[in-house]
Motif scaffolding. Sequence first.
Motif, PDB file in Angstrom:
ATOM      1  N   TYR A  67       0.842  -1.408   0.115  1.00 40.19           N
ATOM      2  CA  TYR A  67       0.037  -0.016  -0.093  1.00 40.19           C
ATOM      3  C   TYR A  67       0.922   1.415  -0.034  1.00 40.19           C
ATOM      4  CZ  TYR A  67      -3.740   3.158   1.081  1.00 40.19           C
ATOM      5  OH  TYR A  67      -4.566   4.297   1.195  1.00 40.19           O
ATOM      6  N   SER A  76      -6.732  -3.090   0.790  1.00 42.15           N
ATOM      7  CA  SER A  76      -7.136  -2.809   1.820  1.00 42.15           C
ATOM      8  C   SER A  76      -7.344  -3.981   3.059  1.00 42.15           C
ATOM      9  CB  SER A  76      -9.102  -2.479   1.648  1.00 42.15           C
ATOM     10  OG  SER A  76      -9.380  -3.582   1.269  1.00 42.15           O
ATOM     11  N   HIS A 219      -7.901   1.176   5.071  1.00 37.89           N
ATOM     12  CA  HIS A 219      -6.505   1.050   4.311  1.00 37.89           C
ATOM     13  C   HIS A 219      -5.450   1.349   5.468  1.00 37.89           C
ATOM     14  CE1 HIS A 219      -8.873   2.398   1.056  1.00 37.89           C
ATOM     15  NE2 HIS A 219      -8.449   1.705   0.460  1.00 37.89           N
TER      16      HIS A 219
END
Length: 411
Positions: A67, A76, A219
């Motif tokens: 991420y 996520s 997230h």
Amino acid sequence: MSGITVRLAWRNLWRHRRRTWLTISAIAFAAMLLVFLIAIQLGAYDMIIDNAVRVYTGQMQIQRPEYLDRPQMRTSIPAARELAGRLRRETGLPGIAVRANGFALATGEDRSYGVPVVGVEPEHEPRVSTLPRLIRQGRYFSAVDAPEAVLGATLARNLRLGVGDELTLLGAGRDGSVAAAVVPVVGIFESGNPELDRHVVQLPLATFQDVFSMGDDAHAIVVSGPDLERYASTLALVRAALPPGGDLVVRDWEALIPGLKQLVQADMLQNWFLYISLIVIVTFSILNTFLMSVLERTREFGIMLALGSTPLRIGALVVFESAVLTVIGLALGVVAGGAVALYFYFEGFTFPGMKEIHQQFGLPGVITPELSPVTLLLGPAVILAFTLAAALYPALRIRRLEPVEAMHAVQ
């Protein structure tokens, strides 16, 4: 080192008391300055880092491994609120909050801007960020599923929106659907960070998840420990509490804000140039003192050579004298510098006006000097190394002395 050499060195030092004390005073003053300045400098770095992570980033964040480099909606954390609750129970850390990040076109009265949209937990966000306390107009969120928006002061001015006006958001959801919402602005914050004030829109987490089709995913799980002094133990605690094989990593502030670390390193390098300059000045003054002492004692050294002393033994005597003188000065300097740093450790050190400016943004604005073996001993250790190296020069001059010629030297 024989006992007679030690006694000779001690007596030689006090043959000129005034010069000896002046040299000790110069060493002590330089050591005191270094101890205090290094303690303040490292304490200031802690304050800068602490203030920077308190505003928004947090000390660390739990994310999916990919991420940080590719922040996509689909990357996520499933059941993020459930995981955050379990981490709070297992680690005992209250400063843990879930965030979801998206992007949308924000439209106000007659203008539109592309902005990041952040979903936050209203009940936990104040423990990891100062933004909820920096609301200048209106209020913060009333519930995690309230259809409300909070945005930065600069963005509000650019969109010509005030508290009570409607903000239109248009973006893409996690599943590729259209994410659209019209929500009232309930609060406008002013953080002092131009990027946050110009760009960020916050929504309650459940509202964000509904608009962007996130389900119960998010997230990032933001973590802030009690303070930076216990940062390493907090990081280890959080890493140990992560579910095994959960495909999650903990990113510390150095990975999240790499520019801040580079700024601290550049400032540290600049200040060390100043410290080295101070050490070189002190070293040359000490070198001058010992060189004069050796020149004045040329006849004495000639007699010692004639009586059977070796140049090596006389050179060791000179180096030992410089070592004793330097250690006395450094000891006094460490005590004085440590006492000054200890005073400001309890009272706090601040520049005129700095405390008032920081308080406007919910930050302490007081520097607490860092007291550690590094701050107390690093500077004096460098001075000791430089002065011992400088003492070698007058000691080496003794090797070239001829006994008869030296005994005829004029004192």
